[in-house]
Design a protein around this motif. Structure first.
Motif, PDB file in Angstrom:
ATOM      1  N   GLY B 345       0.989  -1.148   0.043  1.00 58.40           N
ATOM      2  CA  GLY B 345      -0.148  -0.136   0.171  1.00 58.40           C
ATOM      3  C   GLY B 345       0.902   1.465   0.151  1.00 58.40           C
ATOM      4  N   MET B 346       2.068   1.250   0.504  1.00 58.52           N
ATOM      5  CA  MET B 346       2.869   2.372   0.444  1.00 58.52           C
ATOM      6  C   MET B 346       3.527   2.648  -1.029  1.00 58.52           C
ATOM      7  SD  MET B 346       5.266   1.692   3.643  1.00 58.52           S
ATOM      8  CE  MET B 346       5.160   2.387   5.038  1.00 58.52           C
ATOM      9  N   GLY B 386      -3.349   2.029   2.725  1.00 62.88           N
ATOM     10  CA  GLY B 386      -2.590   2.473   1.741  1.00 62.88           C
ATOM     11  C   GLY B 386      -3.010   3.860   1.054  1.00 62.88           C
ATOM     12  N   LEU B 387      -4.363   4.163   1.286  1.00 60.37           N
ATOM     13  CA  LEU B 387      -4.704   5.392   0.764  1.00 60.37           C
ATOM     14  C   LEU B 387      -4.132   6.641   1.493  1.00 60.37           C
ATOM     15  CD1 LEU B 387      -8.587   4.466   0.137  1.00 60.37           C
ATOM     16  CD2 LEU B 387      -6.965   4.364  -1.658  1.00 60.37           C
ATOM     17  N   THR B 389      -1.000   6.184   3.296  1.00 57.92           N
ATOM     18  CA  THR B 389       0.361   6.135   3.616  1.00 57.92           C
ATOM     19  C   THR B 389       1.389   6.402   2.500  1.00 57.92           C
ATOM     20  OG1 THR B 389       0.431   3.792   2.914  1.00 57.92           O
ATOM     21  CG2 THR B 389       0.135   4.148   5.196  1.00 57.92           C
ATOM     22  N   PHE B 392       2.926   6.976  -1.657  1.00 60.43           N
ATOM     23  CA  PHE B 392       1.863   6.903  -2.470  1.00 60.43           C
ATOM     24  C   PHE B 392       0.445   6.700  -1.766  1.00 60.43           C
ATOM     25  CE2 PHE B 392      -0.881   4.658  -5.649  1.00 60.43           C
ATOM     26  CZ  PHE B 392      -0.513   5.584  -6.860  1.00 60.43           C
ATOM     27  N   GLY B 393      -0.104   7.869  -1.327  1.00 63.47           N
ATOM     28  CA  GLY B 393      -1.396   7.967  -0.598  1.00 63.47           C
ATOM     29  C   GLY B 393      -2.450   8.816  -1.392  1.00 63.47           C
TER      30      GLY B 393
HETATM   31 NA    NA Z   1       0.206   4.535   0.212  1.00 63.90          NA
END
Ligand code: NA
Ligand code: NA
Lengths: 329, 442, 206
Positions: B345-346, B386-387, B389, B392-393
């Protein structure tokens, strides 16, 4: 001993009916055959399950060499490989899926029009893939053709053609949307086949299966990239072809096994099975417009040849197709 | 050097370039191209893969709903439906600790019942809540973080694009997934509220520019009261929209995928009814929809290309081997799985993570006796973190992009969403330990 | 987030009206087009990008209309629109490539800019160099996609490739493939133009 690296993959997961034999028969068979002589060994580079490409790209993936061997769903390639879709334009032909594998293994290798269409896409067909027979899973039984009037049924792609003249409305969808569509009332049932429908649990919301016998369909093939294949040592090529034969048998058996298991499980879960009376089925078949005509227009002389050869092969094997789609072409 | 090591080097390269400030889509494309070229020693293959991904990577009805949900969000925003919802929540919660923060969460929870993508919530409430919160003495970055953090509710409370995608991949009923998402979604909303109150007491400087003034305002009872009738009038449009979307979904008039188009149309009718689209505003809304959507969609294409490169490097197979050889207990597996998703998610977008992980993990989960609906909620919760973090959030980016305030930096918003991530981890743990939270209503 | 060109008006392309009005106005999107007299190339590129973007914008609206008509037709008239799923799927790709050049021109592609802002305050020249390089990477990426997509676009023209089902509905793929190619071409030029402008921008990057 030389090692040959083979990138093998699919848009669908390993348990899928069209992928299962590739992973569980083709690969081990190639390994086994090569091990007997001991000159070559294959290192398999697996990309199953659509992590490399989507179902819309199964042809491009093999013909472009993204994988060397892959499942090619010609059913999604109406523009580039229309000849292979002859069965979808000629429903009610045969419910014998093993026969279909046998016929298309033969035609793909030996009928020039069909074989050349694979070559033109830079592919070598190895082993035919099929579905078991399509029937109607719905929340109502079909006793007469009247029962189909004004019904909404999931019938994606070419199968929408089969509902022409029945009074039913085809609604787009995919295996994965049927359950929700029927549950919420977007549709009242779906055209599908036993081996595919079981995991979707559609029988929970569509407890009535009516055997209408639309027939088994040719889905596509396990195919090799032609440049890759031509570059293989003869011994490995031979192993591929021998393994492909075994794969065809295994695929047919697996579909039978799954379909049988599916019927048993679904009926245990309450699925009611109905048979559409022969005279009603005859009405359906007679009312269908000439749905193979647009396909023949698209495919021309090659289409005529494939249609003729396919129906000839059916009859040679003792099948009487529900409608003689090939007559007077 | 094994392809897997090359894969990890390419991940490091991507993170480095993104941190340096290279446009994320460019970074994903460029590193992906380089990766395929190196690993397969074949630049032609990198080209062909690029063509496939550009042409059909997002060519799917599911992704077509993204601009429609964004359009719905902006229409709701321009017709002041979002603001009205927020104002009613604000009125009801004015005496509450961190009232405007709680109001943002409450309004987001309601709005989540019509939108299927978090970026739509993020865009709407950036416009609605951040100016109000700032005016009432909240730190702008905290306000932005609150909006980004609570926007994830849009993806857990049905309808939800991520639950649809999971349902498709794992072959689980999408309607069932929607129902399974309800309790965890509400748990998340409650968790956010508790956390906001706690933080505003424990770390007032993190929340307010002027804590004393905010406290005075909260205790001030002199302000004008909103009558019940006014509240109801303000809520009617959003209620109608919820009825349209959820009612239509569950009565079978349309599918979850179609909900975006229908919802946008409903929002359009409301905006016309409220005469909010005069003076060229309709065109402005449409243009903004395009602008916000393209930024997201191009990322989805690029991330899909990059994830295919990782697949060529053998990452999914390596993960699968690791899981299979680990001999995990169900809980151990869930823990390991969540950690992998959090790590992915990062750097990756939600859809790519689902595409890589669900086909590998769902059969294993099933084999361990884990209910697939339960598993889906755990998956979506972990993916949603992940949205928020870095680096890339996407929710944080959307808020920052929509806010367009040079004084509120991305890293400030990322910092402000940290407590939200904490709550999500706690809810993730609760849902993992208590499958009934997901399966009770099924 | 914004790429390349700064927010404060050093470049001619950013939103001149940035302040949000009290009552949640939609931000006016003006000033993205440089004047023809001062920047003829920028004017031409900006105009083409805006035209493409406008088509993409209208397309989103049409997609909504199509879905609504399909749902109404299916539920009330037993007459669904055939192929909505496929058309919507293809449309979303077209919309992206129609909008991409405008997004580049206006510096709207997502990026994490915290490091480059620090670099910019320490050494404006270094940030400008980096930003120009990044835009060149963008140009390279669009060139790669363009190059990769070209052969199949030609093939689609030669073979009259379609999607859909013979006898049910068929739609040629050429327009969709052509949009990818054209969109990338304009985006590529936009990247090059902006790289040049960023490099030449007086007074540093921010
Ligand atoms: Na992310
Ligand atoms: Na939602």
């Amino acid at each position: 001993q030389d090692t040959v690296t083979v990138n093998i993959g699919s848009s669908h997961p390993e348990a899928n009916i069209w992928v299962y034999a590739m992973k569980n028969t083709f690969q081990p068979e190639v390994d086994r055959i090569l091990a007997e002589k001991g000159d070559y060994k294959v290192e398999w580079n697996e990309s199953y399950g659509g992590t490399l490409y989507k179902f819309t790209d199964t042809r491009a993936a093999v013909s472009d060499g993204i994988v060397d061997v892959g499942m090619v769903g010609t059913v999604w390639e109406g523009a580039a490989m229309p000849l292979q879709n002859v069965t979808y334009f000629t429903p009610f032909a045969t419910e014998d899926h093993k026969l279909l594998i046998k016929i298309f293994d033969d035609l793909s290798a030996n009928l020039p029009a069909l074989h050349d269409s694979w070559t033109a896409q830079n592919m070598v067909p190895l082993s035919s893939l099929i579905t078991d027979s399509y029937d109607i899973y719905a929340n109502f039984p079909i006793n007469t053709m009247e029962d189909l009037q004004n019904r909404k049924l999931n019938a994606p792609g070419t199968s929408a053609n089969w509902l022409q003249g029945t009074g039913a409305t085809p609604v787009d969808g995919a295996l994965t949307t049927y359950y929700t569509n029927i549950q919420t009332g977007v549709t009242e049932g779906t055209l599908s086949f036993a081996s595919g429908i079981l995991p979707t649990r559609v029988y929970e919301v569509a407890p009535d299966l009516t055997r209408v016998g639309l027939g088994s369909m040719y889905f596509g093939a396990i195919a090799a990239n032609k440049d890759f294949y031509d570059g293989l040592p003869a011994e490995v090529q031979d192993a591929f072809m021998a393994a492909a034969k075994a794969t065809s048998t295994a695929h047919g058996d697996y579909v039978t096994e799954l379909a049988t298991k599916a019927m048993a499980e679904m009926q245990a879960a309450g699925l009611q099975v109905h048979e559409l009376a022969p005279e009603e089925k005859a009405k359906w078949i007679a009312n269908l417009p000439d749905i193979v005509a647009p396909w023949l227009e698209q495919t021309g002389e090659d289409g005529k040849a494939v249609l003729a050869a396919y129906f000839q092969a059916l009859r040679d094997n003792g099948v009487t197709p529900g409608r003689d789609w090939d007559v007077n072409r | 050097m094994t392809t897997l090591i090359i894969g990890f080097l390419l991940i490091a390269m991507l993170v480095g370039l993104v941190l340096l400030g290279l446009q994320i889509a460019y970074a994903l494309f460029a590193v992906g191209f380089l990766g395929i070229w190196i690993i397969r020693d074949n630049s032609g293959l990198a080209f062909k893969m690029l063509e496939l991904t550009a042409y059909s990577g997002i060519a799917d009805y599911l992704f077509a709903t993204i601009p429609l949900f964004v359009l719905m969000g902006l229409l709701v925003s321009v017709s002041n439906v979002g603001r009205d919802t927020f104002e009613v929540a604000e009125e009801l919660l004015r005496r509450v600790l961190c009232g405007l923060g709680v109001a943002t969460v409450a309004a987001n929870t309601i709005f989540a019942a019509v939108t299927g993508v978090s970026i739509a919530s993020a865009a709407v409430f950036t416009r609605v809540a951040v100016p109000e919160m700032t005016r009432h003495g909240y730190r702008p970055a905290f306000a932005a973080g609150t909006v980004a953090g609570s926007s994830v509710l849009g993806m857990l409370i049905p309808p939800s694009l991520l639950l649809i995608i999971y349902g498709v991949l794992a072959e689980v009923s999408i309607g069932g997934m929607f129902i399974a998402g309800l309790i965890p979604g509400l748990l998340l909303a409650i968790g956010f509220v508790v956390m906001l109150m706690g933080v505003s007491v424990a770390f007032p400087a993190f929340v307010y520019t002027d804590p004393a003034a905010a406290r005075a305002k909260r205790l001030d009872r002199t302000g004008p009261e909103m009558s019940a009738g006014t509240m109801f009038a303000k809520l009617i449009p959003i209620i109608l929209l919820v009825i349209l979307v959820l009612g239509g979904l569950y009565s079978g008039f349309f599918t979850p995928t179609e909900a975006g188009g229908i919802g946008a149309f409903g929002a359009l009718v409301i905006a016309l009814w409220r005469r909010s689209l005069g003076g060229g505003k309709m065109w402005q809304v449409m243009k903004q929809t395009g602008a916000i959507s393209v930024a997201i969609l191009v990322l989805l294409i690029a991330a899909s290309y990059y994830s295919r490169m990782l697949s060529i490097a053998g990452l999914p197979n390596a993960i699968a081997d690791l899981v299979r050889s680990g001999g995990f207990s169900p809980l151990g597996f869930l823990f390991f799985y969540s950690v992998i998703i959090l790590a992915m998610g990062m750097i990756l977008d939600s859809t790519s993570i689902l595409l890589i992980m669900v086909p590998i993990a769902a059969p294993i989960a099933q084999g361990l006796g884990i209910d697939l609906s339960h598993f889906g909620i755990i998956t979506v919760l972990a993916v949603e973190i992940g949205l928020l973090t870095p680096p890339f959030g996407i929710s944080v980016f959307t808020v920052h992009n929509t806010l367009n305030d040079p004084d509120v930096t991305v890293e400030q918003i990322f910092a402000a969403t940290l407590p939200f991530i904490g709550v999500m981890l706690v809810v993730l743990l609760i849902v993992a330990l208590l499958p009934a939270t997901a399966t009770a209503l099924l | 987030m914004n790429d390349g060109l700064p927010h404060d008006g050093a470049g001619p392309f950013h939103d001149t009206v940035r302040a949000m009005a009290e009552d949640i106005e939609i931000r006016a999107d003006t000033g993205t087009l440089p004047a023809f007299a001062t920047a003829p190339i920028g004017f031409a590129l900006g105009s083409v990008a805006n035209l493409f973007s406008a088509i993409g914008t209208i397309w989103i609206g049409l997609m909504m209309v199509m879905i609504v008509l399909d749902v109404i037709g299916r539920n009330f008239f037993n007459a669904p629109i055939t192929g909505v799923a496929e058309i919507a799927g293809r449309s979303v790709v077209a919309i992206v490539f129609l909008q991409i050049a405008a997004a580049v021109m206006q510096g709207r592609l997502t990026r994490a800019d915290f490091l480059i802002r620090r670099i910019g305050s320490a050494s404006p020249g270094a940030a400008r160099l980096l930003d120009s390089l990044f835009l060149l990477v963008g140009a390279l990426v669009f060139a790669l996609i363009l190059w990769a997509s070209w052969p199949n676009t030609i093939k689609a023209f030669e073979t009259s490739e379609f999607f859909g089902v013979q006898g049910v509905f068929t739609i040629p793929t050429l327009p969709f493939r052509a949009i990818t190619v054209l969109g990338c071409a304009v985006a590529l030029l936009a990247c090059l133009y902006r790289a040049a402008m960023t490099w030449r921008a007086p007074g540093g990057a921010a």
